[in-house]
Design an enzyme around this catalytic site. Structure first.
Site, PDB file in Angstrom:
ATOM      1  N   GLU A  51       0.850  -1.190   0.000  1.00  0.00           N
ATOM      2  CA  GLU A  51       0.000   0.000   0.000  1.00  0.00           C
ATOM      3  C   GLU A  51       0.883   1.237   0.000  1.00  0.00           C
ATOM      4  O   GLU A  51       1.520   1.552   1.008  1.00  0.00           O
ATOM      5  CB  GLU A  51      -0.911  -0.007   1.228  1.00  0.00           C
ATOM      6  CG  GLU A  51      -1.777   1.237   1.370  1.00  0.00           C
ATOM      7  CD  GLU A  51      -2.497   1.306   2.706  1.00  0.00           C
ATOM      8  OE1 GLU A  51      -2.718   2.431   3.195  1.00  0.00           O
ATOM      9  OE2 GLU A  51      -2.824   0.243   3.270  1.00  0.00           O
ATOM     10  N   THR A  79      -4.399   6.198   2.338  1.00  0.00           N
ATOM     11  CA  THR A  79      -4.597   7.587   2.740  1.00  0.00           C
ATOM     12  C   THR A  79      -5.327   8.347   1.636  1.00  0.00           C
ATOM     13  O   THR A  79      -5.033   9.501   1.336  1.00  0.00           O
ATOM     14  CB  THR A  79      -3.270   8.295   3.106  1.00  0.00           C
ATOM     15  OG1 THR A  79      -2.422   7.385   3.821  1.00  0.00           O
ATOM     16  CG2 THR A  79      -3.529   9.486   4.020  1.00  0.00           C
ATOM     17  N   LYS A 139     -11.142  -1.668   6.861  1.00  0.00           N
ATOM     18  CA  LYS A 139      -9.885  -1.420   7.568  1.00  0.00           C
ATOM     19  C   LYS A 139     -10.230  -0.968   8.984  1.00  0.00           C
ATOM     20  O   LYS A 139     -10.834   0.095   9.165  1.00  0.00           O
ATOM     21  CB  LYS A 139      -9.089  -0.340   6.843  1.00  0.00           C
ATOM     22  CG  LYS A 139      -7.904   0.212   7.630  1.00  0.00           C
ATOM     23  CD  LYS A 139      -7.266   1.360   6.864  1.00  0.00           C
ATOM     24  CE  LYS A 139      -6.217   2.073   7.709  1.00  0.00           C
ATOM     25  NZ  LYS A 139      -5.532   3.132   6.948  1.00  0.00           N
TER      26      LYS A 139
END
Length: 221
Positions: A51, A79, A139
């Site tokens: 990621e 993000t 998440k």
């Protein structure tokens, strides 16, 4: 999305990829060159799920390079805070998107783009709302400060259908306990990508740190 970039995997496939990988390497780098070199080093160390993050300047340039150069590694972007960022990442070839929060517009944009999206949730209400909106994998963030594996176990007790990646303060040796609590994978950052090594360009140290962390997490290399 450019014609020469492979389409992202469907959400169901990503679920299996997360389960098989066990660890998602979260890479924050000072620039594109460092991101690319650190990613290659981690791949040599055994990482199979990466990621990148929008906190890295030029992250989509790094993503394009890595999609072309890294075989056997699934690469997404985290993000992600806005629908515009989701489109930018998808255009660059992101195979999945991650955000630290749950955002309706971002989720709908990811669905339109056909890119699996992992929204950040913490409470049962957020988890249920995210799944009702169509999120297939969640998440849980910040996992460690919320209570670690015990929190995950309690969250999934009344909600056993949740597919979860746990991120935030997770340490490699805790990965088996998180898996026992029902997560598909854990996100690890600095344990794979030591800040001093990434800043200083010590790619051998990144490779060694990745290999050691994955071994400590109980994963085959």
């Amino acid at each position: 999305m450019p014609a020469d970039v492979a389409r992202p995997a469907p959400a169901g496939t990503l679920t299996e990829t997360l389960r098989a990988a066990g660890v998602v390497g979260v890479l924050r780098a000072p620039d594109v060159a460092a991101a690319v070199q650190a990613a290659h080093a981690a791949a040599r160390g055994g990482l199979r799920l990466l990621e990148l993050t929008f906190t890295t300047p030029g992250v989509t340039d790094a993503l394009r390079t890595l999609r072309a150069e890294l075989s056997g590694v699934t690469v997404g972007v985290g993000t992600v805070l806005t629908a515009a960022q989701a489109r930018e990442a998808a255009d660059a070839g992101a195979q999945f998107l991650v955000s630290p929060h749950l955002d309706d517009d971002l989720l709908r944009e990811a669905q339109t783009l056909g890119v699996p999206y992992l929204p950040g949730v913490l409470t049962p209400s957020e988890a249920v709302r995210a799944t009702r909106l169509g999120a297939r994998v969640l998440k849980v963030f910040p996992a460690a400060s919320a209570g670690g594996p015990g929190f995950i176990r309690d969250l999934r007790g009344p909600l056993p259908h949740l597919n979860v990646m746990a991120t935030g303060g997770v340490r490699p040796h805790e990965a088996p306990a998180y898996r026992d609590a029902g997560v598909l994978a854990v996100g690890l950052g600095g344990h794979l990508f030591p800040a001093r090594a990434v800043q200083g360009g010590d790619w051998d140290a990144v490779e060694a740190a990745t290999r050691a962390a994955l071994r400590e997490a109980g994963l085959p290399l």
